[in-house]
Write an enzyme that holds these catalytic residues in place. Sequence first.
Site, PDB file in Angstrom:
ATOM      1  N   GLY A 376       0.817  -1.201   0.000  1.00  0.00           N
ATOM      2  CA  GLY A 376       0.000   0.000   0.000  1.00  0.00           C
ATOM      3  C   GLY A 376       0.848   1.246   0.000  1.00  0.00           C
ATOM      4  N   PRO A 377       0.242   2.389  -0.173  1.00  0.00           N
ATOM      5  CA  PRO A 377       0.986   3.658  -0.189  1.00  0.00           C
ATOM      6  C   PRO A 377       1.565   3.986   1.177  1.00  0.00           C
ATOM      7  CG  PRO A 377      -1.380   4.050  -0.245  1.00  0.00           C
ATOM      8  CD  PRO A 377      -1.203   2.575  -0.398  1.00  0.00           C
ATOM      9  N   PRO A 378       2.487   4.925   1.243  1.00  0.00           N
ATOM     10  CA  PRO A 378       3.080   5.290   2.532  1.00  0.00           C
ATOM     11  C   PRO A 378       2.044   5.880   3.484  1.00  0.00           C
ATOM     12  CG  PRO A 378       4.396   6.129   0.703  1.00  0.00           C
ATOM     13  CD  PRO A 378       3.122   5.635   0.115  1.00  0.00           C
ATOM     14  N   GLY A 379       2.247   5.612   4.769  1.00  0.00           N
ATOM     15  CA  GLY A 379       1.436   6.248   5.796  1.00  0.00           C
ATOM     16  C   GLY A 379       0.107   5.591   6.086  1.00  0.00           C
ATOM     17  N   VAL A 380      -0.110   4.350   5.608  1.00  0.00           N
ATOM     18  CA  VAL A 380      -1.399   3.700   5.882  1.00  0.00           C
ATOM     19  C   VAL A 380      -1.303   2.729   7.050  1.00  0.00           C
ATOM     20  CG1 VAL A 380      -2.238   3.972   3.538  1.00  0.00           C
ATOM     21  CG2 VAL A 380      -0.949   1.927   4.133  1.00  0.00           C
ATOM     22  N   SER A 699      -5.082   2.875 -18.944  1.00  0.00           N
ATOM     23  CA  SER A 699      -6.374   3.211 -18.337  1.00  0.00           C
ATOM     24  C   SER A 699      -6.870   4.608 -18.701  1.00  0.00           C
ATOM     25  CB  SER A 699      -6.278   3.085 -16.808  1.00  0.00           C
ATOM     26  OG  SER A 699      -5.316   3.983 -16.305  1.00  0.00           O
ATOM     27  N   LYS A 742      -8.243   4.537  -7.216  1.00  0.00           N
ATOM     28  CA  LYS A 742      -8.806   5.563  -8.089  1.00  0.00           C
ATOM     29  C   LYS A 742     -10.113   6.106  -7.532  1.00  0.00           C
ATOM     30  CE  LYS A 742      -6.700   3.610 -12.278  1.00  0.00           C
ATOM     31  NZ  LYS A 742      -6.920   2.939 -13.562  1.00  0.00           N
TER      32      LYS A 742
END
Length: 813
Positions: A376-380, A699, A742
């Site tokens: 996952g993205p940073p900070g989660v 996409s 998204k």
Amino acid sequence: MASIDDKNGEELGGILEEQGQKLQVPPKLPVLLLRDVVIFPYMIAPLFVGREKSKNAIDVALTTNRMILLLTQKDMEVEDPKREDVHDVGTVALIMRMLKLPDGRVRILAQGLLRARVEGFEEEGTHITAEVTVLPEPDKPEKNLETEALIRNVRSGLEWAASLGKNLPPEVLIIASNVDEPGRLADLTASNLELKVEDAQAILEIVDPVKRLKKVFELLTRELELLDVQSKISTEAKGEMDKLQKQYFLRQQMKAIQKELGEGNEIQEEIRLYQEKLRKIRVSDEVKEELEKQISRLAQMHPESAETSVVRNYLDWMFMLPWNKSTTDTIDLAKAKRILDEDHYGLDKVKERILEYLGVRKLSKTTKGPILCFVGPPGVGKTSLGKSIARALGRKFVRISLGGVHDEAEIRGHRRTYVGAMPGRIIQSIRRAGTENPVFMMDEVDKIGSDFRGDPSSALLEVLDPEQNNQFRDHYLGVPYDLSKVMFITTANLLDPIQPAFRDRMEVLELPGYTEEEKLQIAIRHLIPKQIGENALTPKLISFTGGAVKKIISLYTREAGVRNLEREIASVCRKVARKAAEGKKGLTVITAQSIERHLGPPKVFKDQLLKKDQVGIATGVAWTAVGGEILFVEATKMPGKGNLQLTGSLGDVMKESAQAALSYARAHASEFGIDSKIFSQNDFHVHFPEGAIPKDGPSAGVTIATAFLSVCSGLKVKWDVAMTGEITLRGNVLPVGGIKEKVLAAQRAGVKKMIMPAANKKDLYEIPKKVLRDIEFIFVEDVRDVFKEAMVGRLVRASRTGGTKKAKRKIGT
């Protein structure tokens, strides 16, 4: 402090010289017990006395005839010796001087007179008294050739010892050269040879002078051999001696001396401790055999050699590893769920998977540890989630960061042939944890590098395979270590950089990011209390309203995680802390209206919507490593010859999507009421803002096609409609990835309607219901339906399949 008069001492010495062997010795004498020395007749020695009974015996001797019996203990460690603890033969001595020291001890100067045997022993009273029988020196034996030769050998031996470096006073050699009595020469020589207590006592107990001298000559011969070996070592080492060789010489000299004396070296105690540890440790036969081998090697090495430290370090590492030391899992599902909910808000799928694992562990104790990968993205909260799992299980937690690691030896360790070799990070962390079943987190596995030193991710294939890691071999250890009980957790921002074989070892759990509501709860439950404490504040000095937190989330941060949110909250806390330090009292309430005073005007974000309909600008959504983002596509036309220009740092796949969108528009121009000459008389330019950021992927196909059709038809595109999907030359809309990221990005940006491929409808299952309520989703299979929903005005009728209306009905239910 008292002392004996020197004149009296001289008179006693004269009397002794005159009387010789006719000296009268009383039948009972006070006893002075000696620990580690034997006094011979004619020997003058200083003695320090500390025991009370011994001091009392000295006082008794001084008040009578100054005579005292000197007996040596068999064991010097015995503090209160009995009759059986002392030897039977001792020396009658004359106390020549006595001095009382400030520390309570007594120092005497005693001269040995005669040998005596103990016949009785009285221990009662203030001192020890012994009944003695004097062992007089036999009359001078007739000198024969054997005795004369023996005397000469002893004299020459003393001279030779002095020439080889033996520390003998010059007067001893003078006296020896003038003494013709074998008994007295034997005593003189024995008193200057620094013998062991056992050897000296054996000589004292020999009454026959010739036999005594023979025994002394044997010991003197051994001493001469030792001095000769020492001299040879010195001679051999002198030629090549420098600073380092001098150290080597000293070691060899020490080794030779210890070998000749039969004494152990200083490493024996260390060997004994290692052997004791080996008896207590529970390891496999292979490990035990290796440890025995290394201990045996250490026993044969010199303690100062370089190889000794290598073996010693290896043994220390082996004995400090937690072989068969485990923590007991506290498998209480209700407690584990409560801990996970306390530490993290949301992340329901991850928590459910962890509880499933705990449930299986509770039913079966032999289940091998899973390999979970949080992506996952940073900070989660990927790293902190690992700590919560360890707390829920009651296990130790260790963490290593693999970002930027290029050397395979970081994982498998260095071989012991290298200077400064150490085990790899896996074994080091296991040792630091102290148990063989910790929760082991490997951070940033997607950032592992590889170069000429090897590929660390390939080395991790064995570590992260439950079928193989029970026999993991670190290059430093050289023996298998069981990692199957370890619960490995890895984290990554991206899956693509991870090699396929490595990725196949892990169960991937995606953490796409937080919704605005989840961020609000995280801030209220975790971030605000944490920052209040870290900035030396209390809830009585500062409080945040829900509206203030929402405003920070929506107007000051735009991220998948909560790190920037925490920074903004910390900034507010610091400003309040400064005011409190300046003397302001009372509670400061942070509201939505006052937040700008602390953080300044709201920030402008790149994914902020345009707020009005425009021609040639369509809103798309893109997936990035830090979460989803809004992506704007601009298209324009200018007089030309039908060329297509693409800008914005686009990858090959995205360029191909733009070419496919243009081809579709040209092929269906008449269907949309567009004059086909527009494509031959104009050039088209498609631009993606933020051109410094590389962009790629299929996409954005429908977004580019919508921008093209808008420019060609002159119809505006709705500003609050976002879209994603791959386009084909026939106008089909194909599914794409990263839907959750998204959708969350669209919701953060305020999008009201989102168009996506019908095949991606299943991906909405994991999206929170609140987000689904905020956005209207349109599922399409044909690009015509995209134009119908995105354009202001009627460009084309709905597709004959009626897919759009059907999709609306389904989402509504």
